[in-house]
Enzyme design. Structure first.
Site, mmCIF file in Angstrom:
data_model
loop_
_atom_site.group_PDB
_atom_site.id
_atom_site.type_symbol
_atom_site.label_atom_id
_atom_site.label_comp_id
_atom_site.label_asym_id
_atom_site.label_seq_id
_atom_site.Cartn_x
_atom_site.Cartn_y
_atom_site.Cartn_z
ATOM 1 C CB CYS A 309 -3.290 -3.904 -5.097
ATOM 2 S SG CYS A 309 -3.814 -4.130 -3.384
ATOM 3 N NE ARG A 339 -0.782 3.818 3.471
ATOM 4 C CZ ARG A 339 -0.661 2.527 3.573
ATOM 5 N NH1 ARG A 339 -0.211 2.014 4.691
ATOM 6 N NH2 ARG A 339 -0.991 1.737 2.584
ATOM 7 C CD GLU A 341 1.583 6.906 8.688
ATOM 8 O OE1 GLU A 341 0.998 6.635 9.756
ATOM 9 O OE2 GLU A 341 1.908 6.051 7.864
ATOM 10 N NE ARG A 350 3.775 5.931 11.163
ATOM 11 C CZ ARG A 350 3.156 5.591 12.278
ATOM 12 N NH1 ARG A 350 3.825 5.445 13.387
ATOM 13 N NH2 ARG A 350 1.864 5.400 12.260
ATOM 14 C CD GLU A 358 0.418 -3.340 -3.815
ATOM 15 O OE1 GLU A 358 1.330 -3.079 -2.999
ATOM 16 O OE2 GLU A 358 -0.701 -3.732 -3.469
ATOM 17 C CG ASP A 419 3.662 -6.529 8.676
ATOM 18 O OD1 ASP A 419 3.115 -6.475 7.558
ATOM 19 O OD2 ASP A 419 3.349 -5.783 9.634
ATOM 20 C CD GLU A 437 4.384 -3.090 7.449
ATOM 21 O OE1 GLU A 437 3.717 -2.462 8.284
ATOM 22 O OE2 GLU A 437 4.043 -3.211 6.251
ATOM 23 C CG ASN A 440 2.392 -5.536 3.196
ATOM 24 O OD1 ASN A 440 2.541 -5.615 1.975
ATOM 25 N ND2 ASN A 440 1.550 -4.674 3.731
ATOM 26 C CB CYS A 466 -1.064 -7.327 -3.291
ATOM 27 S SG CYS A 466 -1.557 -6.701 -1.683
ATOM 28 N NE ARG A 473 7.547 2.346 6.100
ATOM 29 C CZ ARG A 473 6.530 2.083 6.905
ATOM 30 N NH1 ARG A 473 6.167 0.843 7.137
ATOM 31 N NH2 ARG A 473 5.883 3.075 7.477
HETATM 32 N N1 SER Z 1 -1.807 -3.154 -0.697
HETATM 33 C C1 SER Z 1 -0.970 -3.534 0.404
HETATM 34 C C2 SER Z 1 -0.940 -2.478 1.473
HETATM 35 O O1 SER Z 1 -1.470 -1.416 1.302
HETATM 36 C C3 SER Z 1 0.426 -3.852 -0.061
HETATM 37 O O2 SER Z 1 1.052 -2.738 -0.586
HETATM 38 O O3 SER Z 1 -0.378 -2.718 2.508
HETATM 39 ZN ZN ZN Z 2 -1.950 -4.511 -2.296
#
Ligand code: SER
Ligand code: ZN
Length: 507
Positions: A309, A339, A341, A350, A358, A419, A437, A440, A466, A473
């Site tokens: 976002c 990401r 990890e 993961r 989003e 979450d 999770e 969220n 957001c 997931r």
């Molecule tokens: N921007 C939030 C996050 O990174 C929801 O996607 O967790």
């Molecule tokens: Zn977001």
């Protein structure tokens, strides 16, 4: 607080012609007038205690107090001399510079260990006479003006307070829990999907999805479209997926998540000539010379989409949003997120590269909160009636603070992250295993409208929210509970997924 600064004012010409006047200027004009301005009666301001002309420089030692710190006194001197010698003698001030600056004070808390702040402007940092002695060096005008001194002191303070990063596990409060569902399957979805050749790992945490998992994830997206995005009238946007580092500087992701990004560089030089040696090397050896390649690349100019976002808020930078245009409701699913990890990589739940819808909204406070409630209601319907999941909701550290490594989060319940977690039978018992999770939902208050300085036309606060829907997931949560056989899946889900595509067979 004790301050002592050694530095100089540099002029555009030799100023030895001031030799006869400089003592009077320092004692009568600077110490008694200029450095007393704004200082409360009876309090010490700043004072030049030593001075010496040397070519085009005036070498100085300035002592100061909290009422006038020597580095601010030095800034004052620049303006003073610009006026004083600029007009009459046509000599300009070229630079001001701090060579050594020692600041000694009693910190609000005594450091328990050695404190260290690693920036080139700190020469020494130690405890002296039960106080803290900070020795700075080599600060130029822009460093002084950009408040490096203040920022260094507050960074030191931050480190002394040694606020430990509060991880998610330390702030977790159960809000709601679904009834238990019968356990139909207890295998690890990733392993089983791999066995069937549905997915293949191409690199750490990065997977290729064949038609069946692709269909499953698209079905999740379709459910979101039918039961959430369309009824609540969210519109699609395409957000940039290569994020300039400046965006993250605003959100605190830089530096907070600096170790988790995938960074992007491009060629330093575009001309093929510059790349010829690399071409030759590869043609001759059949190998990629990583070091040579590295030399040809710029330092990172951005990073791959992380929180999804943030670039949207940037769109509103320094704008006024017409009151009656609010609320604004959009969603993005135009690309993947990344990401690193590190050791934490295992299954699809993961991964490094992942697909997420989003959903972003903004409005006046009441609107933002109302939309949150509507979304919550929709999610409950989906998880209870379509996916038939065993899941729960928990109150956790807001994502924008977690990802920025911040520790002082709001206690106000209006703002924050919820979450959504699903029970994964293959991980063990409900009580002792980690739930997944799988999405969220956050109301961020004015965090982002403040970062990018936007308001409504009637100058009211804009609140944002957001919610990130992780497609891998959702799929893993679903399969972990329902298995891989379509006959076992809930009827409503089967209606939407339709007949599954064929597996791709290889021998
Ligand atoms: N921007 C939030 C996050 O990174 C929801 O996607 O967790
Ligand atoms: Zn977001």
């Amino acid at each position: 607080l004790k301050f002592r600064l050694k530095g100089y004012v540099e002029f555009s010409k030799d100023i030895t012609l001031l030799e006869s006047k400089i003592d009077a200027i320092v004692t009568k004009e600077i110490n008694t007038l200029l450095f007393k301005r704004g200082v409360p009666k009876g309090k010490k301001g700043a004072k030049i205690t030593r001075w010496r002309l040397k070519g085009n420089k005036l070498m100085l030692t300035i002592e100061g107090s909290r009422y006038l710190r020597p580095h601010d006194a030095l800034l004052r001197l620049r303006t003073f001399f610009t006026e004083r010698v600029g007009k009459n003698l046509k000599i300009g001030v070229r630079a001001i510079f701090i060579k050594d600056y020692s600041i000694q004070y009693l910190p609000s808390k005594k450091p328990e260990d050695k404190v260290e702040v690693r920036v080139p402007w700190i020469k020494e940092l130690r405890v002296k006479d039960n106080e803290l002695l900070v020795k700075l060096q080599n600060l130029d005008a822009s460093a002084i003006q950009n408040r490096y001194v203040e920022r260094i002191l507050s960074r030191i303070n931050e480190k002394i307070q040694a606020k430990e990063y509060i991880g998610k596990s330390e702030r977790w409060e159960l809000l709601w829990q679904s009834p238990k569902k019968e356990i139909a399957w207890d295998k690890d979805p990733t392993e089983e999907m791999e066995k069937r050749g549905w997915i293949k790992r191409i690199a750490a945490g990065e997977w290729l999805h064949t038609p069946i998992p692709a269909r499953l994830m698209r079905t999740m997206q379709e459910i979101v479209r039918l039961y959430l995005l369309e009824p609540l009238e969210f519109e699609e946007v395409f957000l940039p997926k290569m994020v300039p580092l400046e965006v993250w500087l605003r959100t605190g992701h830089m530096p907070g998540s600096a170790n988790v990004f995938y960074y992007v560089s491009r060629a330093k030089k575009w001309s093929l000539n510059e790349w010829e040696d690399l071409f030759d090397y590869i043609k001759v050896t059949g190998q990629i010379p990583s070091e040579l390649l590295k030399e040809k690349l710029t330092a990172p100019i951005g990073g791959m989409c992380f929180a999804q976002c943030p670039p949207f808020y940037w769109f509103f930078e320094k704008k006024l949003v017409p009151d009656d245009e609010l609320p604004i409701k959009v969603w993005d699913s135009s690309g993947t997120s990344y990401r690193w990890e590190a050791g934490g990589l295992k299954g699809l739940e993961r991964d490094t590269e992942f697909h997420r819808i989003e959903v972003i909204w903004m409005g006046k406070k009441a609107q933002a909160l109302e939309i949150k409630d509507q979304l919550m209601e929709r999610y409950e319907y989906i998880f209870n009636n379509i996916l038939d999941l065993e899941w729960r909701k928990a109150w956790v550290v807001p994502w924008y603070m977690e990802q920025a490594g911040e520790t002082d989060f709001e206690e106000k319940k209006e703002i924050g992250t919820v979450d959504f977690e699903a029970y994964l039978p293959f991980r063990g018992s409900r009580e002792n295993s980690e739930w997944l999770e799988f999405q969220n939902l956050t109301v961020a208050g004015t965090k982002f409208s403040e970062a990018w300085k936007f308001k409504t036309t009637s100058l009211r606060e804009v609140w944002t929210g957001c919610t990130g829907i992780g497609l891998e997931r959702w799929m893993i949560a679903f399969i972990a509970q329902k298995g891989l056989e379509p006959e076992e899946w809930p009827t409503k889900f089967r209606e939407i997924v339709g007949k599954l595509p064929r597996e791709i067979k290889t021998i």
